[in-house]
Write a protein that holds these residues in place. Structure first.
Motif, PDB file in Angstrom:
ATOM      1  N   SER A  13      67.025  52.024  33.748  1.00 54.52           N
ATOM      2  CA  SER A  13      68.124  51.684  34.659  1.00 54.52           C
ATOM      3  C   SER A  13      69.016  50.611  34.034  1.00 54.52           C
ATOM      4  O   SER A  13      68.607  49.911  33.097  1.00 54.52           O
ATOM      5  CB  SER A  13      67.566  51.163  35.985  1.00 54.52           C
ATOM      6  OG  SER A  13      66.894  49.931  35.775  1.00 54.52           O
ATOM      7  N   PRO A  15      70.015  47.727  35.472  1.00 56.20           N
ATOM      8  CA  PRO A  15      69.417  46.384  35.597  1.00 56.20           C
ATOM      9  C   PRO A  15      68.278  46.138  34.608  1.00 56.20           C
ATOM     10  O   PRO A  15      68.091  45.020  34.136  1.00 56.20           O
ATOM     11  CB  PRO A  15      68.914  46.361  37.043  1.00 56.20           C
ATOM     12  CG  PRO A  15      69.746  47.365  37.753  1.00 56.20           C
ATOM     13  CD  PRO A  15      70.031  48.447  36.753  1.00 56.20           C
ATOM     14  N   THR A 110      62.174  41.359  34.424  1.00 56.18           N
ATOM     15  CA  THR A 110      62.371  42.656  35.078  1.00 56.18           C
ATOM     16  C   THR A 110      63.779  42.746  35.649  1.00 56.18           C
ATOM     17  O   THR A 110      64.369  41.721  36.009  1.00 56.18           O
ATOM     18  CB  THR A 110      61.325  42.849  36.214  1.00 56.18           C
ATOM     19  OG1 THR A 110      61.641  44.025  36.945  1.00 56.18           O
ATOM     20  CG2 THR A 110      61.333  41.682  37.183  1.00 56.18           C
ATOM     21  N   LEU A 115      65.587  52.697  38.960  1.00 61.70           N
ATOM     22  CA  LEU A 115      66.170  54.031  39.137  1.00 61.70           C
ATOM     23  C   LEU A 115      66.010  54.554  40.559  1.00 61.70           C
ATOM     24  O   LEU A 115      66.671  55.514  40.943  1.00 61.70           O
ATOM     25  CB  LEU A 115      65.485  55.018  38.174  1.00 61.70           C
ATOM     26  CG  LEU A 115      65.749  54.788  36.688  1.00 61.70           C
ATOM     27  CD1 LEU A 115      64.916  55.751  35.863  1.00 61.70           C
ATOM     28  CD2 LEU A 115      67.232  54.942  36.377  1.00 61.70           C
ATOM     29  N   VAL A 126      59.007  47.390  42.300  1.00 56.37           N
ATOM     30  CA  VAL A 126      58.356  46.953  41.055  1.00 56.37           C
ATOM     31  C   VAL A 126      58.714  45.494  40.776  1.00 56.37           C
ATOM     32  O   VAL A 126      57.844  44.651  40.515  1.00 56.37           O
ATOM     33  CB  VAL A 126      58.752  47.860  39.871  1.00 56.37           C
ATOM     34  CG1 VAL A 126      58.162  47.332  38.569  1.00 56.37           C
ATOM     35  CG2 VAL A 126      58.283  49.286  40.139  1.00 56.37           C
TER      36      VAL A 126
HETATM   37  N1  ATP Z   1      58.171  52.794  35.499  1.00 55.10           N
HETATM   38  C1  ATP Z   1      58.553  51.547  35.173  1.00 55.10           C
HETATM   39  N2  ATP Z   1      58.116  51.016  33.993  1.00 55.10           N
HETATM   40  C2  ATP Z   1      58.490  49.775  33.655  1.00 55.10           C
HETATM   41  N3  ATP Z   1      59.303  49.015  34.375  1.00 55.10           N
HETATM   42  C3  ATP Z   1      59.764  49.488  35.542  1.00 55.10           C
HETATM   43  C4  ATP Z   1      59.411  50.768  36.015  1.00 55.10           C
HETATM   44  N4  ATP Z   1      59.995  50.983  37.191  1.00 55.10           N
HETATM   45  C5  ATP Z   1      60.712  49.862  37.456  1.00 55.10           C
HETATM   46  N5  ATP Z   1      60.576  48.964  36.463  1.00 55.10           N
HETATM   47  C6  ATP Z   1      61.193  47.620  36.375  1.00 55.10           C
HETATM   48  O1  ATP Z   1      61.427  47.155  37.682  1.00 55.10           O
HETATM   49  C7  ATP Z   1      62.816  46.886  37.840  1.00 55.10           C
HETATM   50  C8  ATP Z   1      63.176  47.131  39.299  1.00 55.10           C
HETATM   51  O2  ATP Z   1      62.962  48.481  39.611  1.00 55.10           O
HETATM   52  P1  ATP Z   1      62.256  48.919  40.968  1.00 55.10           P
HETATM   53  O3  ATP Z   1      61.495  50.158  40.687  1.00 55.10           O
HETATM   54  O4  ATP Z   1      61.547  47.735  41.503  1.00 55.10           O
HETATM   55  O5  ATP Z   1      63.507  49.200  41.919  1.00 55.10           O
HETATM   56  P2  ATP Z   1      64.109  50.561  42.428  1.00 55.10           P
HETATM   57  O6  ATP Z   1      63.783  51.643  41.463  1.00 55.10           O
HETATM   58  O7  ATP Z   1      65.556  50.277  42.674  1.00 55.10           O
HETATM   59  O8  ATP Z   1      63.399  50.775  43.811  1.00 55.10           O
HETATM   60  P3  ATP Z   1      61.968  51.456  44.145  1.00 55.10           P
HETATM   61  O9  ATP Z   1      61.158  50.331  44.676  1.00 55.10           O
HETATM   62  O10 ATP Z   1      62.275  52.493  45.153  1.00 55.10           O
HETATM   63  O11 ATP Z   1      61.400  52.044  42.885  1.00 55.10           O
HETATM   64  C9  ATP Z   1      63.502  47.745  36.816  1.00 55.10           C
HETATM   65  O12 ATP Z   1      64.794  47.251  36.467  1.00 55.10           O
HETATM   66  C10 ATP Z   1      62.524  47.663  35.678  1.00 55.10           C
HETATM   67  O13 ATP Z   1      62.722  46.428  35.005  1.00 55.10           O
END
Ligand code: ATP
Ligand code: MG
Length: 315
Positions: A13, A15, A110, A115, A126
């Motif tokens: 993503s 971010p 992070t 995504l 996450v």
């Molecule tokens: N599969 C992954 N592997 C490594 N880092 C991840 C992964 N998924 C998310 N991250 C990290 O966590 C950050 C925030 O993503 P997060 O998944 O928390 O939010 P989101 O995708 O917008 O919402 P959701 O909680 O629905 O997944 C990402 O920018 C990345 O740094």
């Protein structure tokens, strides 16, 4: 796995790329290697149904993961040429995977969002899970806004062990980046440490404020002595912590808070101030967890023992 490295959670993503860039600058300044970690989450059963479908989905997901790691590696190498960068593709749930990869890391970085999620979500599961559970400091990076020279590090302290750890981390960051440090402490005449009571109407608020200022000075003093070249501004305000910190975070290169405050509950990962700031911090937010500190080594904790109300000035 090295002992001193910075770990970045990578999910492809925008971010998470911003997080990788932030971490690259940090790793370059600290002279540490950077580990890019992607968690490849297995598709949930009962989908896909057949073994062949499962294998195909897993290959597709891991191919994506490798691509995202390569993309992040290219970005960090452009950001900080010569950096020691490692790619780490692991299978499992993202929070658990990143925590395992970061067991001995000095810092986890992070993106605030990834995504998934939905429009308007400020912090994903996450990012939030890492902030709640990582034993080392976690930096949540919201976007790709790079610090303008001279923007200070701002830290909130409240007299808790985590607040002291946040202060120490913030001092390190300010020294590392050659910027000023702003140490913010808020107080309220209706909220007392270790109790919940309303201050009498005739309470001497000026004396209370002076006491809080004295406590903060004492907390900061050893850091001033250790870093005579560091400009430290202390700010004591009668306000809510989140509001006061947000007021100052807009012009900060980094906002630092302890994971939990003085009202910590066992099993609760973050206090309300740090939890709220993971949602509303306008820029990078560091959440710092304390190694347990005995209360008798904590100047504000000691001061607040007993009734607290009758003592209006520190000695
Ligand atoms: N599969 C992954 N592997 C490594 N880092 C991840 C992964 N998924 C998310 N991250 C990290 O966590 C950050 C925030 O993503 P997060 O998944 O928390 O939010 P989101 O995708 O917008 O919402 P959701 O909680 O629905 O997944 C990402 O920018 C990345 O740094
Ligand atoms: Mg996600």
């Amino acid at each position: 796995m090295g002992d001193d490295e910075i770990v970045v959670a990578v999910d492809g993503s925008i971010p998470s790329l911003a997080a990788a860039r932030w971490a690259a600058v940090e790793a370059g300044q600290r002279g540490l290697p950077l580990r890019l970690v992607h968690a490849c989450v297995r598709a949930p059963t009962p989908y896909p149904r057949t073994r062949d479908e499962q294998v195909a989905v897993f290959h597709a997901l891991s191919d994506h993961g490798r691509t995202w790691l390569r993309e992040a590696q290219g970005l960090v190498e452009r950001t900080c040429p010569g950096l020691d960068v490692r790619q780490d593709l692991r299978v499992g749930q993202a929070v658990a995977v990143v925590l395992a990869a970061a067991r001995r890391a000095v810092l986890v970085v992070t993106g605030a969002r990834g995504l998934g999620g939905f429009d308007g979500l400020a912090v994903g599961s996450v990012a939030s899970g890492l902030a709640h559970h990582a034993p080392c400091p976690v930096v949540i990076v919201r976007d790709d806004r790079f610090p303008v020279a001279d923007e200070p590090v701002v830290v909130g302290v409240d007299g808790s062990a985590a607040g002291a750890a946040a202060l120490a981390f913030a001092v390190g960051e300010a020294v590392l980046h050659g910027v000023d440090l702003e140490v913010v402490h808020t107080w309220s005449p209706v909220a007392f440490p270790d109790m919940w009571a309303v201050q009498p109407l005739d309470a001497d608020l000026a004396a209370l404020a002076a006491r809080e200022e004295g406590l903060l000075r004492r907390l900061v003093e050893p850091h001033r002595a250790a870093h005579p070249g560091l400009t430290v501004r202390t700010v004591v305000v009668r306000d809510r912590p989140v509001r006061a910190l947000l007021d100052r975070a807009a012009g900060a290169r980094l906002l630092v808070v302890g994971g939990r405050g003085r009202h910590a509950h066992p099993g609760v990962g973050l206090g309300s101030t740090s939890a709220s700031l993971t949602h509303v911090s306008p820029g990078p937010l560091a959440v710092v967890r304390a190694a347990p500190v005995p209360d008798n080594e904590n100047p504000i904790g000691r001061e607040h023992e007993g009734d607290g109300l009758q003592r209006t000035e520190e000695s």
